[in-house]
Design a protein around this motif. Structure first.
Motif: not given
Length: 684
Positions: A641-646
């Motif tokens: 459930s960790s996030f990736f941000l772009v």
């Protein structure tokens, strides 16, 4: 003087004349000319950002940071902060921060604050460097200017936040200069210092426990300082000093300000609830206040005693006999609520309980507070099952009046619920209404650790003064951009420049609220909200330009042989509010940069967003302006459930695509990169 006057004209037509003067000015032998040229570059950036970027002035400003004249270096730093404002200001790199810190004592106090604010965002590469910087800054803790002391304090706290033992040692070191500054400053500065001390006390109350006398209220303290000092006394209360604290707080009951007296009563209650060893002493003090005969003191005491009995219900035998004398004399609505609650819970031990309720029931229509009416319904129901002969007719009259009350729907609904419950099964109603109460362990008001952490992150700012995160008192608005591929026939589209204003409040009359902020753009923005739909009157949170792209290393775009497997590694339809996106982006370091060249003509913004969303990568904002498409993507790992941000930029004409990626778990970065490359393969 000529250079400063020329730059102040703010006319695009003078740019060609200003540029040569600035280029020679930054190299002039006179420090006054160099510092004027540094500020002139800021004005040049405001007049013509294109000319500024084409001249590579940022590199020149970075070289000026090492100028031997402090005024030149600080002007260069201020200009860089303004130019890089969209990217969060000057990047805190060692080559920038360390030389400025080494000579920080050469600058005046306000310039020292600017340098220390930059240093607070810097993370030393190792503990040796960290301790070296802290030792070098130690003399600044003795500075007479509290702004310098607080800025230095923030540097210390940020450096050690991930080292718990060192962090608490640092707070111990900061205690003495801050307490000294608090006692010796003016009232305004004293309030500022105490507000910041309160943050440190909440993190390490034991360190300040022996210094509780510094926070005793003086007779000539203004009300704002007395209030925050009482808050600190509650925080540092412990088994060693609790008895002394509640006796000191009892002296404030006679304060000329009713609000200070009420807070003193609440503070005694909080310490009594927090430390069981002094609860009996606290109850004794509170009961003694009832003899004062002051309305607001009596009402507040009843409220506090109610909270104590919720935590320690076995103490009711000490409280109820004394309360019987004042139950019929309480006027304030909060006090009446507490009295009614006490009657409902312990009415079987109070001889006059039914008659006290009867007075309130007979005057039901005169009671304006819905809270009191709701509590009266609950208490009458509880007491009915304990003393039915005396309460039966009273309960019937009360239910009849409450059900007929069409002005307060919540009270009416509760009365209907009780009525139907009694008709269904009185025994079941008795079991539900008079069920065994769960003992209160902690009050929700005290469990605000998340808010405290947010305020600590914004140490040395208005958040410390207001005692709330900045999101509670600031308004954000994203830049307005529009997909150029859309036809300009939408009723919301205008060929002229639009001015977007954020409304102040829904309470203001329509069309009369002045704008908080105004952002001029050429075309409207298309914002993708992933949370529940917000009312139109509330502006969406802004997504700033979060970081600049510093790496143009190309990547080979995979045609997606493992695209289905990569999709399964991401959560379908992830949810991330724009405000939380902004907070995470600011906290995470840059992980990697992904670049590619896409086939032209490139699809429109909506088509690209749809392709990414199909692959479980969503957006918080997207749009196009001036030949550049900009996207703020995010995705969530299905594994942890960790996030990736772009943050992605796509040049419409050349098809060059560059994306800055940040992630919470670097071990899963390859899965996300594969998904990104798979989408890019379908576009190219």
């Amino acid at each position: 003087l000529a250079l400063r006057s020329l730059c102040s004209l703010k006319l695009p037509t003078i740019v060609e004349y200003v540029v040569p003067l600035l280029r020679s000015g930054i190299k002039d032998s006179s420090s006054y000319v160099r510092k004027t040229a540094a500020m002139g570059l800021a004005r040049l950036y405001r007049i013509s950002p294109e000319t500024y970027n084409a001249g590579r002035w940022t590199q020149a400003l970075h070289s000026m940071l090492t100028d031997r004249e402090p005024a030149v270096a600080i002007n260069a730093l201020n200009t860089l902060n303004e130019v890089e404002e969209e990217n969060g200001g000057v990047k805190p790199e060692a080559k920038t921060v360390v030389p400025l810190l080494k000579r920080v004592r050469e600058f005046n106090e306000w310039n020292q604050c600017t340098i220390l604010a930059l240093a607070a965002t810097y993370q030393p590469s190792n503990q040796q460097e960290m301790f070296g910087i802290m030792n070098h800054l130690d003399p600044l803790l003795k500075h007479s200017n509290c702004a310098v002391v607080l800025a230095t304090t923030k540097v210390y706290l940020n450096f050690t936040r991930n080292l718990p033992k060192v962090h608490f040692s640092v707070i111990q070191r900061l205690k003495v200069p801050l307490l000294t500054l608090m006692s010796s400053s003016s009232e305004e500065l004293s309030f500022t210092v105490i507000s910041h001390l309160k943050i440190l006390v909440s993190r390490a109350p034991d360190i300040f426990a022996d210094d509780h006398k510094h926070f005793y209220c003086r007779y000539n303290d203004p009300a704002c300082i007395k209030k925050i000092k009482q808050d600190v006394l509650v925080e540092i209360g412990s088994g060693k000093n609790a008895s002394e604290l509640i006796n000191e707080l009892s002296e404030y009951i006679t304060d000329v300000s009713p609000e200070i007296a009420r807070q003193a009563i609440r503070s005694i209650g909080k310490i009594s609830v927090k430390i069981e060893d002094v609860v009996d002493e606290g109850i004794e003090l509170l009961l003694s206040f009832l003899d004062l005969g002051t309305d607001y003191v009596t009402a507040e005491t009843c409220v506090v005693l109610m909270d104590i009995l919720r935590k320690f219900p076995d103490r009711y035998e000490d409280v109820i006999p004394s309360l019987q004398k004042v139950l019929q004399t309480v006027d304030a609505s909060e006090g009446r609520c507490a009295v009614v609650w006490l009657i409902g819970e312990y009415g079987e031990t109070i001889d006059d309980a039914p008659y006290i309720l009867e007075t309130l029931i007979d005057n039901y229509n005169d009671e304006q507070s819905s809270t009191v009416r709701t509590e009266l319904l609950t208490a009458t129901m509880k007491l009915f099952f304990k003393r039915p002969p005396e309460l039966q007719k009273m309960l019937g009259r009360l239910l009849d009046q409450a059900i007929s009350d069409s002005n307060q729907v919540d009270v009416r609904d509760q009365a209907l619920f009780y009525y139907r419950l009694l008709r269904h099964d009185p025994h079941e109603a008795a079991r539900i209404v008079n069920c065994e109460k769960v003992k209160v362990s902690n009050f929700a008001e005290a469990e605000d650790h998340e808010i405290r952490d947010q305020i600590f992150e914004e140490f040395n700012s208005l958040s410390a003064i207001y005692q709330m995160p900045s999101v509670k008192f600031t308004t954000y608005r994203p830049p307005e951009i529009k997909d150029p591929t859309e036809a300009p026939n939408s009723p919301t589209t205008s060929t002229a420049s639009n001015t977007i204003a954020s409304p102040l409040s829904s309470n203001n009359p329509a069309g009369t609220s002045p704008p908080i902020t105004q952002i001029k753009t050429e075309t409207p923005l298309e914002v993708k909200q992933t949370t529940a739909e917000v009312k139109k009157t509330v502006p969406p949170p802004a997504i700033d330009i979060l970081a600049s792209l510093a790496d143009d290393t190309p990547v080979v775009v995979d045609n997606g042989g493992n695209q289905q497997q990569q999709q399964q590694a991401l959560t379908p339809k992830p949810k991330l509010a724009p405000q939380l996106y902004k907070k995470k982006w600011g906290a995470l370091p840059k992980t990697t940069v992904l670049t590619a060249v896409l086939k032209t003509p490139v699809p429109g913004v909506k088509q690209i967003v749809a392709l990414f969303r199909k692959n479980h990568i969503d957006t918080v904002a997207s749009g196009a302006k001036g030949g550049l498409m900009k996207f703020y993507f995010y995705a969530q790992s299905a594994k942890d459930s960790s996030f990736f941000l772009v943050e992605a930029n796509l040049h419409i004409e050349s098809g060059k695509y560059a994306a800055t990626i940040k992630c919470e778990n670097k071990a899963l970065l390859s899965d996300f990169e594969g998904a990104m490359k798979g989408v890019l393969a379908t576009i190219s």
